[in-house]
Write a protein that holds these residues in place. Structure first.
Motif, PDB file in Angstrom:
ATOM      1  N   PRO A  72       0.816  -1.219   0.000  1.00 13.46           N
ATOM      2  CA  PRO A  72       0.000   0.000   0.000  1.00 13.46           C
ATOM      3  C   PRO A  72       0.847   1.265   0.000  1.00 13.46           C
ATOM      4  O   PRO A  72       2.015   1.245   0.392  1.00 13.46           O
ATOM      5  N   SER A  73       0.252   2.349  -0.441  1.00 14.36           N
ATOM      6  CA  SER A  73       0.906   3.662  -0.368  1.00 14.36           C
ATOM      7  C   SER A  73       0.534   4.335   0.941  1.00 14.36           C
ATOM      8  O   SER A  73      -0.518   4.070   1.526  1.00 14.36           O
ATOM      9  N   LEU A  74       1.419   5.219   1.406  1.00  9.52           N
ATOM     10  CA  LEU A  74       1.232   5.902   2.689  1.00  9.52           C
ATOM     11  C   LEU A  74       1.541   7.380   2.530  1.00  9.52           C
ATOM     12  O   LEU A  74       2.587   7.751   1.977  1.00  9.52           O
ATOM     13  N   LEU A  75       0.649   8.233   3.013  1.00 13.19           N
ATOM     14  CA  LEU A  75       0.850   9.684   3.007  1.00 13.19           C
ATOM     15  C   LEU A  75       1.121  10.173   4.418  1.00 13.19           C
ATOM     16  O   LEU A  75       0.365   9.890   5.342  1.00 13.19           O
ATOM     17  N   LEU A  76       2.225  10.914   4.585  1.00 10.32           N
ATOM     18  CA  LEU A  76       2.509  11.631   5.829  1.00 10.32           C
ATOM     19  C   LEU A  76       2.029  13.063   5.618  1.00 10.32           C
ATOM     20  O   LEU A  76       2.608  13.812   4.845  1.00 10.32           O
ATOM     21  N   LEU A  77       0.965  13.432   6.321  1.00  8.25           N
ATOM     22  CA  LEU A  77       0.259  14.690   6.076  1.00  8.25           C
ATOM     23  C   LEU A  77       0.400  15.650   7.252  1.00  8.25           C
ATOM     24  O   LEU A  77       0.411  15.233   8.412  1.00  8.25           O
ATOM     25  N   SER A  78       0.493  16.929   6.944  1.00  4.03           N
ATOM     26  CA  SER A  78       0.521  17.990   7.969  1.00  4.03           C
ATOM     27  C   SER A  78       0.062  19.274   7.302  1.00  4.03           C
ATOM     28  O   SER A  78      -0.163  19.308   6.096  1.00  4.03           O
ATOM     29  N   GLU A 146      -6.859  25.208   8.756  1.00  5.87           N
ATOM     30  CA  GLU A 146      -7.559  25.897   9.840  1.00  5.87           C
ATOM     31  C   GLU A 146      -8.829  26.622   9.377  1.00  5.87           C
ATOM     32  O   GLU A 146      -9.626  27.057  10.201  1.00  5.87           O
ATOM     33  N   LYS A 147      -9.020  26.739   8.079  1.00  6.67           N
ATOM     34  CA  LYS A 147     -10.256  27.357   7.560  1.00  6.67           C
ATOM     35  C   LYS A 147     -11.061  26.370   6.723  1.00  6.67           C
ATOM     36  O   LYS A 147     -11.913  26.755   5.927  1.00  6.67           O
ATOM     37  N   GLY A 148     -10.776  25.068   6.903  1.00  2.00           N
ATOM     38  CA  GLY A 148     -11.586  24.066   6.227  1.00  2.00           C
ATOM     39  C   GLY A 148     -10.892  23.278   5.150  1.00  2.00           C
ATOM     40  O   GLY A 148     -11.423  22.273   4.670  1.00  2.00           O
ATOM     41  N   GLY A 149      -9.709  23.719   4.687  1.00  2.00           N
ATOM     42  CA  GLY A 149      -8.924  22.934   3.759  1.00  2.00           C
ATOM     43  C   GLY A 149      -9.262  23.056   2.292  1.00  2.00           C
ATOM     44  O   GLY A 149      -8.689  22.356   1.459  1.00  2.00           O
ATOM     45  N   SER A 150     -10.184  23.960   1.934  1.00  2.00           N
ATOM     46  CA  SER A 150     -10.584  24.053   0.527  1.00  2.00           C
ATOM     47  C   SER A 150      -9.470  24.576  -0.366  1.00  2.00           C
ATOM     48  O   SER A 150      -9.473  24.331  -1.579  1.00  2.00           O
ATOM     49  N   LYS A 151      -8.496  25.289   0.213  1.00  2.00           N
ATOM     50  CA  LYS A 151      -7.350  25.783  -0.560  1.00  2.00           C
ATOM     51  C   LYS A 151      -6.123  24.892  -0.367  1.00  2.00           C
ATOM     52  O   LYS A 151      -5.040  25.213  -0.850  1.00  2.00           O
ATOM     53  N   GLY A 152      -6.319  23.797   0.349  1.00  3.28           N
ATOM     54  CA  GLY A 152      -5.219  22.879   0.607  1.00  3.28           C
ATOM     55  C   GLY A 152      -5.565  21.484   0.134  1.00  3.28           C
ATOM     56  O   GLY A 152      -5.625  21.217  -1.071  1.00  3.28           O
ATOM     57  N   TYR A 168      -3.253   4.780   2.756  1.00  2.00           N
ATOM     58  CA  TYR A 168      -3.234   5.090   4.184  1.00  2.00           C
ATOM     59  C   TYR A 168      -2.713   6.515   4.382  1.00  2.00           C
ATOM     60  O   TYR A 168      -1.852   6.982   3.612  1.00  2.00           O
ATOM     61  N   VAL A 169      -3.212   7.166   5.422  1.00  4.53           N
ATOM     62  CA  VAL A 169      -2.783   8.533   5.749  1.00  4.53           C
ATOM     63  C   VAL A 169      -2.476   8.602   7.244  1.00  4.53           C
ATOM     64  O   VAL A 169      -3.263   8.131   8.066  1.00  4.53           O
ATOM     65  N   ILE A 170      -1.314   9.170   7.573  1.00  2.32           N
ATOM     66  CA  ILE A 170      -1.011   9.524   8.958  1.00  2.32           C
ATOM     67  C   ILE A 170      -1.012  11.040   9.053  1.00  2.32           C
ATOM     68  O   ILE A 170      -0.281  11.718   8.335  1.00  2.32           O
ATOM     69  N   ASN A 171      -1.812  11.563   9.959  1.00  2.00           N
ATOM     70  CA  ASN A 171      -2.058  12.999  10.042  1.00  2.00           C
ATOM     71  C   ASN A 171      -2.064  13.422  11.514  1.00  2.00           C
ATOM     72  O   ASN A 171      -1.791  12.609  12.405  1.00  2.00           O
ATOM     73  N   GLU A 172      -2.372  14.658  11.775  1.00  2.00           N
ATOM     74  CA  GLU A 172      -2.531  15.158  13.139  1.00  2.00           C
ATOM     75  C   GLU A 172      -3.807  14.592  13.752  1.00  2.00           C
ATOM     76  O   GLU A 172      -4.598  13.928  13.096  1.00  2.00           O
ATOM     77  N   GLY A 173      -4.021  14.887  15.052  1.00  2.00           N
ATOM     78  CA  GLY A 173      -5.286  14.547  15.678  1.00  2.00           C
ATOM     79  C   GLY A 173      -5.223  13.504  16.762  1.00  2.00           C
ATOM     80  O   GLY A 173      -6.200  13.290  17.470  1.00  2.00           O
ATOM     81  N   GLY A 387     -12.310  19.141  13.492  1.00  2.00           N
ATOM     82  CA  GLY A 387     -12.114  18.578  12.158  1.00  2.00           C
ATOM     83  C   GLY A 387     -10.662  18.623  11.733  1.00  2.00           C
ATOM     84  O   GLY A 387      -9.909  19.503  12.146  1.00  2.00           O
ATOM     85  N   THR A 388     -10.244  17.671  10.913  1.00  2.00           N
ATOM     86  CA  THR A 388      -8.918  17.676  10.300  1.00  2.00           C
ATOM     87  C   THR A 388      -9.075  17.396   8.809  1.00  2.00           C
ATOM     88  O   THR A 388     -10.156  17.027   8.334  1.00  2.00           O
ATOM     89  N   ASP A 389      -7.971  17.500   8.103  1.00  2.00           N
ATOM     90  CA  ASP A 389      -8.009  17.212   6.671  1.00  2.00           C
ATOM     91  C   ASP A 389      -8.204  15.734   6.364  1.00  2.00           C
ATOM     92  O   ASP A 389      -8.444  15.369   5.202  1.00  2.00           O
ATOM     93  N   SER A 390      -8.131  14.881   7.372  1.00  2.00           N
ATOM     94  CA  SER A 390      -8.352  13.447   7.139  1.00  2.00           C
ATOM     95  C   SER A 390      -9.730  13.183   6.555  1.00  2.00           C
ATOM     96  O   SER A 390      -9.923  12.212   5.809  1.00  2.00           O
ATOM     97  N   ARG A 391     -10.695  14.037   6.880  1.00  2.00           N
ATOM     98  CA  ARG A 391     -12.060  13.798   6.412  1.00  2.00           C
ATOM     99  C   ARG A 391     -12.137  13.787   4.892  1.00  2.00           C
ATOM    100  O   ARG A 391     -12.936  13.042   4.309  1.00  2.00           O
TER     101      ARG A 391
END
Length: 449
Positions: A72-78, A146-152, A168-173, A387-391
């Motif tokens: 599988p592929s894995l994303l390290l997100l921040s 921090e404003k919903g992620g629409s520009k990220g 798979y994604v590893i993120n904050e939270g 909320g986080t960008d994981s959604r």
């Protein structure tokens, strides 16, 4: 291979310091200079990162290690943006990035530039390996979380999904330990509540304020609505994630009566009140928000002049819904709460609650690694009330997402949570070392073994 994690943590601290000095308060964000700093650090380690702007000055930096295509592929997100900080309320400059007394000081140290620096160091270690991973390992530090992620992340998945899409994604939270007696429970964020921001408009009739009965005051209508919303408490509903967390919490607590009450929806609030009185106030309040939908009034705007009865007033409410609960459910409940009060509803933003399974190889590896690092600890799934960008990944790509920004045993939830979006945010270099070592071992075992 012997790894000097202490030196890496000091290097991460210096990178974090430079990132904090770049004011990426959102709005407006202006993440591009921070993205360039991260890109330069990655280039120094042999990567060829790309910086993508969703719009002018909204920078996202991405790179990857190509895999063998056997796993599988894995994303390290921040993320690179931060919430506002009022310098008048801080004991130091929020954007100084000062390193002293074993800490890196400034807005974003925990949320989330510290994780950016940690994941850069993990990518550096992975790049030094002689063999390619089983699948692609992707790094992305993005804008606008921090404003919903629409520009990220939202923009990237819509316009450049090939850059960040992963199994798979590893993120904050998650990753913050809860101290229960002499035991620690390490959290892994596997779910988060839905976010629904609504603007309620109340209409009245203007009149001279010296004869208020000639008018119909919209502010009074709004105040009645606020009181009813504040008094409303949604019924308890235990998702599988929260039920598992409560079971593990009860086990760590070792108090039979309270432990049994914690998993009984009819007595859960009583159990949480008892925990608050016994020194668990922070986690008890968080758990209260994890087991029910919430509505919180956050902004009010009304009136046109000092001596005119207000013909209009708006109330903004922040609503957080459990996974599986819908906007229609929310609006129905709201109308029931505000029976007898006329109002109009405008939706500012909406995203449904999401949840990832825990019966996966990655969760098992996270669990095993934490127990090795911190013997006699527990690992429990956790649902974020925010909320986080994981959604985005859970909904749009069906990725398995875990919030895992691991902190050292000393940095418990009671110490860390007040600093997130709070005053005098800072993180210890010891936390950076613990995070680099733990996260590297997780990725190593998942992507190479």
């Amino acid at each position: 291979m012997s790894i000097d994690f202490k030196s890496l943590s000091e290097e991460a601290a210096r990178l974090l310091s430079e990132l904090i000095k770049v004011d990426t308060t959102n709005p407006p964000g202006n993440e591009l200079p921070a993205a360039e700093i991260v890109a330069e650090a990655l280039r120094d380690f042999g990567f060829e990162p790309i910086v993508v702007e969703s719009e002018e000055n909204r920078g996202n930096v991405i790179t990857r290690i190509e895999g063998r295509g056997e796993g599988p592929s894995l994303l390290l997100l921040s993320h690179l943006d931060v919430v506002p900080a009022d310098p008048k309320k801080w004991s130091f400059n929020p954007f100084s990035g000062e390193i002293r007394d074993g800490y890196v000081h400034g807005r974003g140290a925990i949320d989330c530039k510290g994780l950016v620096a940690v994941e850069v160091m993990v990518m550096r270690l992975l790049a030094e390996r002689d063999v390619a991973p089983k699948g692609d390992i992707i790094f992305a530090a993005t804008a606008d979380e921090e404003k919903g992620g629409s520009k990220g992340v939202g923009w990237l998945l819509e316009n450049r999904s090939e850059l960040v899409k992963a199994d798979y994604v590893i993120n904050e939270g998650g990753g913050v330990p809860i101290k229960v007696g002499d035991r620690l429970i390490y959290t892994v964020q596997v779910a988060e509540k839905g976010v629904f921001w609504l603007k309620l408009k109340f209409l009245g009739k203007p009149a001279h304020a010296s004869v208020p009965w000639l008018g119909d005051n919209a502010i009074i209508k709004m105040s009645e609505a606020v009181k009813k919303i504040a008094e409303y408490k949604a019924p308890v509903f235990l998702t599988s994630t929260v039920k598992k967390l409560l079971e593990i919490f009860g086990k760590a607590l070792g108090r039979t009566v309270i432990s049994e009450l914690l998993t009984n929806p009819y007595f859960l609030d009583l159990a949480l009140d008892l925990l608050s009185k016994e020194g668990f106030e922070t986690i008890a309040q968080i758990l209260k928000a994890m087991v029910r939908d919430t509505m919180a009034p956050t902004m009010v705007k009304g009136g046109i002049k000092e001596n005119v009865i207000a013909p209009e007033c708006t109330l903004t409410i922040d609503c957080r819904l459990l996974p599986g609960h819908t906007k229609d459910d929310l609006l129905k409940t709201l109308k029931e709460i505000l029976t007898g009060i006329d109002f109009e509803v405008e939706t500012i933003t909406e995203s449904v609650g999401t949840e990832s399974p825990i019966d996966t190889p990655l969760y098992e590896i996270i669990e095993g690694t934490i127990v090795e690092e911190v013997p006699n600890s527990y690992v429990a799934p956790f649902m974020s009330t925010g909320g986080t960008d994981s959604r985005y990944f859970r909904v749009l790509t069906n990725s398995v997402c875990y919030g895992f920004w691991p902190k050292s045993p000393e940095s418990t939830m009671g110490k860390i949570v007040p600093l997130i979006h709070g005053i005098d945010e800072r993180i210890s270099i010891n936390d950076l070392e613990f995070a680099i070592r733990t996260l590297y071992r997780v990725v190593d075992r998942f992507m190479y073994d």
